[in-house]
Design a protein around this motif. Structure first.
Motif, PDB file in Angstrom:
ATOM      1  N   ASN A 252       0.806  -1.218   0.000  1.00 44.64           N
ATOM      2  CA  ASN A 252       0.000   0.000   0.000  1.00 44.64           C
ATOM      3  C   ASN A 252       0.842   1.273   0.000  1.00 44.64           C
ATOM      4  O   ASN A 252       0.293   2.372  -0.171  1.00 44.64           O
ATOM      5  CB  ASN A 252      -0.961   0.005   1.184  1.00 44.64           C
ATOM      6  CG  ASN A 252      -2.198  -0.831   0.905  1.00 44.64           C
ATOM      7  OD1 ASN A 252      -2.742  -0.797  -0.186  1.00 44.64           O
ATOM      8  ND2 ASN A 252      -2.623  -1.610   1.882  1.00 44.64           N
ATOM      9  N   LEU A 253       2.146   1.148   0.163  1.00 46.42           N
ATOM     10  CA  LEU A 253       2.998   2.338   0.065  1.00 46.42           C
ATOM     11  C   LEU A 253       2.985   2.897  -1.351  1.00 46.42           C
ATOM     12  O   LEU A 253       3.332   4.060  -1.570  1.00 46.42           O
ATOM     13  CB  LEU A 253       4.434   1.991   0.478  1.00 46.42           C
ATOM     14  CG  LEU A 253       4.627   1.638   1.958  1.00 46.42           C
ATOM     15  CD1 LEU A 253       6.082   1.273   2.229  1.00 46.42           C
ATOM     16  CD2 LEU A 253       4.203   2.791   2.856  1.00 46.42           C
TER      17      LEU A 253
ATOM     18  N   ALA B 258      -8.484  -2.173  -0.906  1.00 49.30           N
ATOM     19  CA  ALA B 258      -8.679  -3.550  -1.358  1.00 49.30           C
ATOM     20  C   ALA B 258      -7.406  -4.379  -1.357  1.00 49.30           C
ATOM     21  O   ALA B 258      -7.461  -5.591  -1.545  1.00 49.30           O
ATOM     22  CB  ALA B 258      -9.263  -3.540  -2.775  1.00 49.30           C
ATOM     23  N   LYS B 259      -6.269  -3.763  -1.146  1.00 49.46           N
ATOM     24  CA  LYS B 259      -4.980  -4.390  -1.434  1.00 49.46           C
ATOM     25  C   LYS B 259      -4.295  -4.895  -0.172  1.00 49.46           C
ATOM     26  O   LYS B 259      -4.117  -4.153   0.800  1.00 49.46           O
ATOM     27  CB  LYS B 259      -4.103  -3.359  -2.144  1.00 49.46           C
ATOM     28  CG  LYS B 259      -2.740  -3.829  -2.583  1.00 49.46           C
ATOM     29  CD  LYS B 259      -2.052  -2.686  -3.311  1.00 49.46           C
ATOM     30  CE  LYS B 259      -0.704  -3.029  -3.846  1.00 49.46           C
ATOM     31  NZ  LYS B 259      -0.069  -1.872  -4.522  1.00 49.46           N
ATOM     32  N   GLN B 260      -3.882  -6.159  -0.198  1.00 49.47           N
ATOM     33  CA  GLN B 260      -3.073  -6.747   0.865  1.00 49.47           C
ATOM     34  C   GLN B 260      -1.972  -7.566   0.206  1.00 49.47           C
ATOM     35  O   GLN B 260      -2.196  -8.697  -0.215  1.00 49.47           O
ATOM     36  CB  GLN B 260      -3.918  -7.636   1.781  1.00 49.47           C
ATOM     37  CG  GLN B 260      -4.906  -6.896   2.661  1.00 49.47           C
ATOM     38  CD  GLN B 260      -5.693  -7.863   3.534  1.00 49.47           C
ATOM     39  OE1 GLN B 260      -6.294  -8.818   3.056  1.00 49.47           O
ATOM     40  NE2 GLN B 260      -5.678  -7.625   4.828  1.00 49.47           N
TER      41      GLN B 260
ATOM     42  N   PRO C  14      -7.552 -14.403  -2.591  1.00 45.60           N
ATOM     43  CA  PRO C  14      -6.667 -14.600  -1.445  1.00 45.60           C
ATOM     44  C   PRO C  14      -5.842 -15.885  -1.563  1.00 45.60           C
ATOM     45  O   PRO C  14      -6.337 -16.921  -2.002  1.00 45.60           O
ATOM     46  CB  PRO C  14      -7.635 -14.672  -0.262  1.00 45.60           C
ATOM     47  CG  PRO C  14      -8.851 -13.920  -0.714  1.00 45.60           C
ATOM     48  CD  PRO C  14      -8.962 -14.210  -2.181  1.00 45.60           C
ATOM     49  N   VAL C  15      -4.598 -15.795  -1.172  1.00 47.14           N
ATOM     50  CA  VAL C  15      -3.725 -16.965  -1.103  1.00 47.14           C
ATOM     51  C   VAL C  15      -4.019 -17.704   0.196  1.00 47.14           C
ATOM     52  O   VAL C  15      -4.066 -17.091   1.271  1.00 47.14           O
ATOM     53  CB  VAL C  15      -2.243 -16.545  -1.184  1.00 47.14           C
ATOM     54  CG1 VAL C  15      -1.322 -17.729  -0.877  1.00 47.14           C
ATOM     55  CG2 VAL C  15      -1.930 -15.972  -2.561  1.00 47.14           C
TER      56      VAL C  15
ATOM     57  N   GLY D 204      -3.423 -15.459   3.283  1.00 45.82           N
ATOM     58  CA  GLY D 204      -4.394 -14.459   3.716  1.00 45.82           C
ATOM     59  C   GLY D 204      -4.354 -13.168   2.928  1.00 45.82           C
ATOM     60  O   GLY D 204      -5.201 -12.291   3.129  1.00 45.82           O
ATOM     61  N   MET D 205      -3.395 -13.025   2.007  1.00 49.53           N
ATOM     62  CA  MET D 205      -3.276 -11.790   1.233  1.00 49.53           C
ATOM     63  C   MET D 205      -3.997 -11.919  -0.103  1.00 49.53           C
ATOM     64  O   MET D 205      -4.023 -12.977  -0.715  1.00 49.53           O
ATOM     65  CB  MET D 205      -1.806 -11.448   0.984  1.00 49.53           C
ATOM     66  CG  MET D 205      -1.022 -11.100   2.212  1.00 49.53           C
ATOM     67  SD  MET D 205       0.692 -10.631   1.803  1.00 49.53           S
ATOM     68  CE  MET D 205       1.332 -10.223   3.423  1.00 49.53           C
ATOM     69  N   GLY D 206      -4.556 -10.810  -0.558  1.00 54.54           N
ATOM     70  CA  GLY D 206      -5.227 -10.756  -1.845  1.00 54.54           C
ATOM     71  C   GLY D 206      -5.395  -9.303  -2.265  1.00 54.54           C
ATOM     72  O   GLY D 206      -4.910  -8.381  -1.604  1.00 54.54           O
ATOM     73  N   PHE D 207      -6.087  -9.099  -3.363  1.00 56.56           N
ATOM     74  CA  PHE D 207      -6.291  -7.752  -3.896  1.00 56.56           C
ATOM     75  C   PHE D 207      -7.681  -7.737  -4.513  1.00 56.56           C
ATOM     76  O   PHE D 207      -7.941  -8.426  -5.491  1.00 56.56           O
ATOM     77  CB  PHE D 207      -5.218  -7.440  -4.951  1.00 56.56           C
ATOM     78  CG  PHE D 207      -5.041  -5.978  -5.284  1.00 56.56           C
ATOM     79  CD1 PHE D 207      -6.000  -5.031  -4.950  1.00 56.56           C
ATOM     80  CD2 PHE D 207      -3.916  -5.539  -5.946  1.00 56.56           C
ATOM     81  CE1 PHE D 207      -5.826  -3.685  -5.249  1.00 56.56           C
ATOM     82  CE2 PHE D 207      -3.723  -4.214  -6.266  1.00 56.56           C
ATOM     83  CZ  PHE D 207      -4.696  -3.281  -5.911  1.00 56.56           C
TER      84      PHE D 207
END
Length: 227
Positions: free
Chosen positions: A30-31, A40-42, A163-164, A90-93
């Motif tokens: 997110n930077l 929405a972004k992780q 999400p992964v 747990g990350m996704g976009f």
């Protein structure tokens, strides 16, 4: 037009790139996000001007220049310096559309984002989830390619990364300003180029039908190219 381009990088090149990326310092994705994307972004990203991103980016750009299918499909005028992201468990976009204009912090150039590209660097069996899902007039298309393969699609498309749930998904992503702005025109030119190559192998490059079709291709490109 969505197009899969296989083996942009060899498996040896993928391993070389991953070794460099795995040793680099990753930051919160997110930077580099705008306000809407940040909602929405992780994920994690590499600083675009960092040594690792520039080194692996140079490998990728050199491979793209040598890939005839990529050149024919994208008709690239400018390619944004490649960026790199990583999704852990747990990350996704979520759903988003890419910015219409971007500035390249490496080159200082500003470009119109006609095409989006994702090059997968993790093998699909090494993680669960993490599909790139692109929506178009024909529905939603889930993409999860072998390491070294690339997917090319219009940057105006709504898309997301699921999400992964296991493992880690590493990829490169970047944008292209094409010589031909309209997707339908690029698709037509690609179809013509593929037909020319196939027919040339059958009847020979000097056949009058090939010369006529080649002339039509270049005349259309002259009309549509923005240089």
């Amino acid at each position: 037009m969505m197009l899969q381009i296989p083996e942009v990088l060899t498996k040896v090149q993928v391993a070389e790139c991953l070794a460099i990326l795995d040793a680099a310092l990753w930051v919160d994705g997110n930077l580099t996000s705008g306000f809407q994307a940040a909602l929405a972004k992780q994920n994690q990203q590499l600083p675009q001007t960092g040594e690792a991103a520039r080194t692996v980016g140079a490998i990728l750009l050199a491979a793209l220049e040598r890939n005839p299918l990529f050149v024919s499909a994208a008709l690239p005028r400018t390619i944004l310096s490649p960026m790199f992201n990583r999704y852990g468990e747990g990350m996704g976009f979520g759903d988003h559309i890419d910015n219409a204009v971007r500035r390249d912090p490496v080159t200082g150039q500003t470009l119109r984002t006609d095409l989006s590209a994702t090059l997968f660097l993790s093998e699909p069996e090494d993680y669960d989830g993490g599909e790139l899902v692109v929506d178009d007039l024909y529905g939603s298309h889930a993409v999860k390619l072998s390491a070294g393969d690339l997917i090319l699609y219009p940057a105006s498309s709504l898309h997301h990364v699921t999400p992964v749930t296991r493992g880690t998904r590493t990829a490169s992503f970047f944008w292209i300003q094409s010589l031909v702005r309209e997707d339908a025109r690029r698709s037509l030119l690609l179809d013509m180029d593929v037909a020319i190559q196939r027919l040339s192998g059958t009847v020979g490059a000097a056949d009058p039908s090939i010369l006529a079709l080649t002339g039509t291709y270049h005349n259309l490109l002259r009309q549509w190219a923005e240089v």
